[in-house]
Design a protein around this motif. Structure first.
Motif, PDB file in Angstrom:
ATOM      1  N   VAL A   1       0.842  -1.199   0.000  1.00 29.85           N
ATOM      2  CA  VAL A   1       0.000   0.000   0.000  1.00 29.85           C
ATOM      3  C   VAL A   1       0.878   1.250   0.000  1.00 29.85           C
ATOM      4  CG1 VAL A   1      -1.877   1.219   1.151  1.00 29.85           C
ATOM      5  CG2 VAL A   1      -1.761  -1.277   1.268  1.00 29.85           C
ATOM      6  N   ASN A   2       1.911   1.240   0.831  1.00 31.57           N
ATOM      7  CA  ASN A   2       2.864   2.360   0.827  1.00 31.57           C
ATOM      8  C   ASN A   2       3.472   2.556  -0.555  1.00 31.57           C
ATOM      9  OD1 ASN A   2       2.519   2.845   3.559  1.00 31.57           O
ATOM     10  ND2 ASN A   2       4.269   1.607   4.180  1.00 31.57           N
ATOM     11  N   GLU A   3       3.810   1.446  -1.209  1.00 31.35           N
ATOM     12  CA  GLU A   3       4.400   1.530  -2.544  1.00 31.35           C
ATOM     13  C   GLU A   3       3.419   2.137  -3.546  1.00 31.35           C
ATOM     14  OE1 GLU A   3       5.457  -2.498  -3.259  1.00 31.35           O
ATOM     15  OE2 GLU A   3       7.145  -2.469  -1.837  1.00 31.35           O
ATOM     16  N   ALA A   4       2.150   1.758  -3.454  1.00 31.87           N
ATOM     17  CA  ALA A   4       1.145   2.313  -4.360  1.00 31.87           C
ATOM     18  C   ALA A   4       0.975   3.814  -4.146  1.00 31.87           C
ATOM     19  CB  ALA A   4      -0.190   1.599  -4.158  1.00 31.87           C
ATOM     20  N   ILE A   5       1.002   4.224  -2.883  1.00 33.66           N
ATOM     21  CA  ILE A   5       0.834   5.650  -2.559  1.00 33.66           C
ATOM     22  C   ILE A   5       2.036   6.467  -3.026  1.00 33.66           C
ATOM     23  CG2 ILE A   5       0.690   7.304  -0.648  1.00 33.66           C
ATOM     24  CD1 ILE A   5      -0.940   5.073   0.820  1.00 33.66           C
ATOM     25  N   THR A   6       3.246   6.004  -2.733  1.00 35.44           N
ATOM     26  CA  THR A   6       4.434   6.757  -3.128  1.00 35.44           C
ATOM     27  C   THR A   6       4.541   6.836  -4.646  1.00 35.44           C
ATOM     28  OG1 THR A   6       5.806   4.762  -2.915  1.00 35.44           O
ATOM     29  CG2 THR A   6       5.714   6.239  -1.021  1.00 35.44           C
ATOM     30  N   ALA A   7       4.168   5.766  -5.346  1.00 38.77           N
ATOM     31  CA  ALA A   7       4.200   5.782  -6.808  1.00 38.77           C
ATOM     32  C   ALA A   7       3.185   6.781  -7.358  1.00 38.77           C
ATOM     33  CB  ALA A   7       3.922   4.382  -7.357  1.00 38.77           C
ATOM     34  N   TRP A   8       2.003   6.840  -6.750  1.00 44.80           N
ATOM     35  CA  TRP A   8       0.968   7.783  -7.193  1.00 44.80           C
ATOM     36  C   TRP A   8       1.428   9.220  -6.980  1.00 44.80           C
ATOM     37  CZ3 TRP A   8      -3.551   7.248  -9.821  1.00 44.80           C
ATOM     38  CH2 TRP A   8      -4.411   8.340  -9.849  1.00 44.80           C
ATOM     39  N   MET A   9       2.005   9.505  -5.825  1.00 42.63           N
ATOM     40  CA  MET A   9       2.444  10.866  -5.531  1.00 42.63           C
ATOM     41  C   MET A   9       3.551  11.312  -6.488  1.00 42.63           C
ATOM     42  SD  MET A   9       0.371  11.713  -3.245  1.00 42.63           S
ATOM     43  CE  MET A   9      -0.755  10.832  -2.157  1.00 42.63           C
ATOM     44  N   SER A  10       4.447  10.417  -6.827  1.00 46.31           N
ATOM     45  CA  SER A  10       5.536  10.795  -7.729  1.00 46.31           C
ATOM     46  C   SER A  10       5.047  10.971  -9.159  1.00 46.31           C
ATOM     47  CB  SER A  10       6.667   9.768  -7.675  1.00 46.31           C
ATOM     48  OG  SER A  10       6.224   8.498  -8.109  1.00 46.31           O
ATOM     49  N   SER A  11       4.177  10.071  -9.618  1.00 48.03           N
ATOM     50  CA  SER A  11       3.732  10.149 -11.011  1.00 48.03           C
ATOM     51  C   SER A  11       2.684  11.235 -11.229  1.00 48.03           C
ATOM     52  CB  SER A  11       3.172   8.796 -11.466  1.00 48.03           C
ATOM     53  OG  SER A  11       2.002   8.463 -10.736  1.00 48.03           O
ATOM     54  N   ARG A  12       1.817  11.447 -10.219  1.00 45.71           N
ATOM     55  CA  ARG A  12       0.722  12.409 -10.400  1.00 45.71           C
ATOM     56  C   ARG A  12       1.123  13.815  -9.978  1.00 45.71           C
ATOM     57  NH1 ARG A  12      -3.803  10.716 -13.381  1.00 45.71           N
ATOM     58  NH2 ARG A  12      -5.204  12.499 -13.394  1.00 45.71           N
ATOM     59  N   HIS A  13       1.980  13.918  -8.960  1.00 43.11           N
ATOM     60  CA  HIS A  13       2.256  15.235  -8.372  1.00 43.11           C
ATOM     61  C   HIS A  13       3.740  15.583  -8.282  1.00 43.11           C
ATOM     62  CE1 HIS A  13      -1.976  15.307  -7.522  1.00 43.11           C
ATOM     63  NE2 HIS A  13      -1.901  14.306  -6.676  1.00 43.11           N
ATOM     64  N   ASP A  14       4.593  14.753  -8.874  1.00 41.52           N
ATOM     65  CA  ASP A  14       6.043  15.006  -8.823  1.00 41.52           C
ATOM     66  C   ASP A  14       6.531  15.202  -7.389  1.00 41.52           C
ATOM     67  OD1 ASP A  14       6.305  14.926 -11.630  1.00 41.52           O
ATOM     68  OD2 ASP A  14       5.635  17.009 -11.775  1.00 41.52           O
ATOM     69  N   TRP A  15       5.962  14.422  -6.489  1.00 44.15           N
ATOM     70  CA  TRP A  15       6.315  14.517  -5.074  1.00 44.15           C
ATOM     71  C   TRP A  15       6.885  13.174  -4.636  1.00 44.15           C
ATOM     72  CZ3 TRP A  15       2.465  14.614  -0.419  1.00 44.15           C
ATOM     73  CH2 TRP A  15       3.132  15.019   0.739  1.00 44.15           C
ATOM     74  N   TYR A  16       8.108  13.201  -4.175  1.00 38.81           N
ATOM     75  CA  TYR A  16       8.810  11.962  -3.847  1.00 38.81           C
ATOM     76  C   TYR A  16       8.893  11.827  -2.335  1.00 38.81           C
ATOM     77  CZ  TYR A  16       9.726  12.398  -8.755  1.00 38.81           C
ATOM     78  OH  TYR A  16       9.556  12.535 -10.111  1.00 38.81           O
ATOM     79  N   ILE A  17       8.124  10.888  -1.817  1.00 38.64           N
ATOM     80  CA  ILE A  17       8.022  10.718  -0.369  1.00 38.64           C
ATOM     81  C   ILE A  17       8.555   9.351   0.029  1.00 38.64           C
ATOM     82  CG2 ILE A  17       6.064  12.295  -0.214  1.00 38.64           C
ATOM     83  CD1 ILE A  17       4.240   9.863   0.043  1.00 38.64           C
TER      84      ILE A  17
END
Length: 389
Positions: free
Chosen positions: A69-85
């Motif tokens: 789940v963490n992986e899905a969230i971090t991937a979404w944030m990077s691809s959708r919002h250019d935010w790397y968490i």
């Protein structure tokens, strides 16, 4: 796009939007609900398939939120919002409103001032008051077309002993998408005054071109360290009833204090189906969301054209994000009570009254257009019937 045209009967599902309308609007008549901020659309098929598969397993014991789940969230944030968490920045909560409450409890003291910008989502006020803190309101300023921040007033408010700033980003109900310059100015002033930023970014996926969402915490490491970001798949994919949201912060001290509140309240995980739906939505929901945004843009254009041609007394504040439209009805010259009566009793259509969003909401209504086009057109005709019987 035909997917979003289907009229799905929501009665018998304990839908707040459809089955509590008479109670909320204090009427015995059937009122078309265009108020509560959920959609009348099914989520992506990948989500319902994942839920069906989990249901067929048949055992629903204690469930933890796994690394996938963490992986899905971090991937979404990077691809959708250019935010790397990072994974360890993430914690979970049943919803953004409970997360606001947890942040207030964990990071401020009773009697502290919390800054909000009205007109704004009503829980921004209620959660501050429910936690025995004081609301410091710095209203947004409406220019000819859009809402802006009075930065002089904003700075003065911060200097009034404010401990926390609740940012609505994108903004509900006005539909504003804050620019990088605006975000930076707000953040810099919060840093100067040692004010914690809680950024509600639940509508961040629902932006219309050319606007782009910039997470507050993505601006710099210093700003990230002062910020708690609240996100969820609930608005994006219509999953609000599954009670799953995300709290993101690079500040370890903030995370530990919020975790301590969870311990005090005996909260330690999410609903099993909320976990499943969250991961499936963030992994597989991109195409569905892109189609949704195109459909919503069409609905918004229909409202805009209808008001221009049929009801020029009303003015739509052009939304840059969200499926919630902020409509200026002040030219009708009615009190808010009479405006509400006009739509509910004469038009049989239910909108959120602007007054529920605080100062600056007088004379406005909020309209939810996340519905099939036939429902929207019916709502517009009822609106017209109320104003021009």
């Amino acid at each position: 796009m035909d997917f979003f045209e289907h009229n799905i009967d929501r009665f018998g599902t304990s839908s707040v939007k459809w089955e509590r309308t008479k109670e909320v609007f204090k009427t015995n008549d059937d009122v078309l609900p265009l108020w509560v901020a959920d959609m009348d659309f099914r989520p992506p098929k990948a989500v319902t398939d994942a839920l069906q598969q989990r249901m067929e397993h048949g055992i629903f014991g204690y469930t933890f939120v796994g690394d996938s789940v963490n992986e899905a969230i971090t991937a979404w944030m990077s691809s959708r919002h250019d935010w790397y968490i990072k994974h360890d920045w993430i914690s979970y909560s049943p919803g953004v409103v409970p997360s606001i409450g947890k942040a207030i409890t964990a990071l401020t003291e009773p009697g502290d001032k919390v800054l909000v910008q009205s007109p704004v989502y009503p829980p921004f006020f209620s959660m501050v008051k429910a936690n025995n803190r004081e609301v410091e309101n710095c209203p947004l300023v409406k220019n000819e077309e859009q809402y802006e921040i009075d930065f002089d007033a904003f700075e003065q408010s911060l200097k009034n002993g404010v401990s926390m700033f609740l940012l609505c980003h994108p903004h509900n109900p006005t539909g504003r998408v804050w620019t990088k310059d605006e975000l930076t100015k707000m953040a810099d002033l919060c840093l100067e005054n040692d004010v914690i930023i809680v950024s509600d970014e639940i509508h961040s996926d629902l932006l219309f071109k050319p606007h782009k969402h910039i997470p507050m915490a993505s601006l710099s490491p210093e700003i990230a360290d002062q910020t708690i970001t609240l996100m969820a798949p609930s608005k994006t994919f219509n999953l609000a009833g599954l009670q799953s949201s995300v709290i993101i912060s690079s500040n370890e001290s903030f995370r530990k204090k919020i975790a301590a509140v969870d311990q005090q309240q005996g909260s330690f995980t999410l609903n099993t189906f909320g976990i499943i739906a969250m991961e499936a939505a963030y992994r597989h929901g991109k195409e569905w969301l892109d189609d949704l945004l195109r459909y919503l843009e069409g609905n918004i254009q229909i409202v805009k054209d209808f008001l221009n041609e049929q009801l020029p007394e009303l003015k739509l504040i052009e939304p840059q994000a969200t499926y919630l439209l902020w409509i200026d009805c002040r030219k009708l010259g009615l009190s808010d009570a009479k405006l509400n009566h006009l739509f509910v009793e004469e038009g049989k259509v239910g909108f959120n009254p602007g007054t529920s969003f605080g100062k600056g909401g007088e004379g406005f209504v909020r309209m939810n257009v996340a519905c099939p086009r036939s429902t929207l057109l019916e709502g517009l005709e009822r609106m017209k019937k109320a104003i021009k019987p």
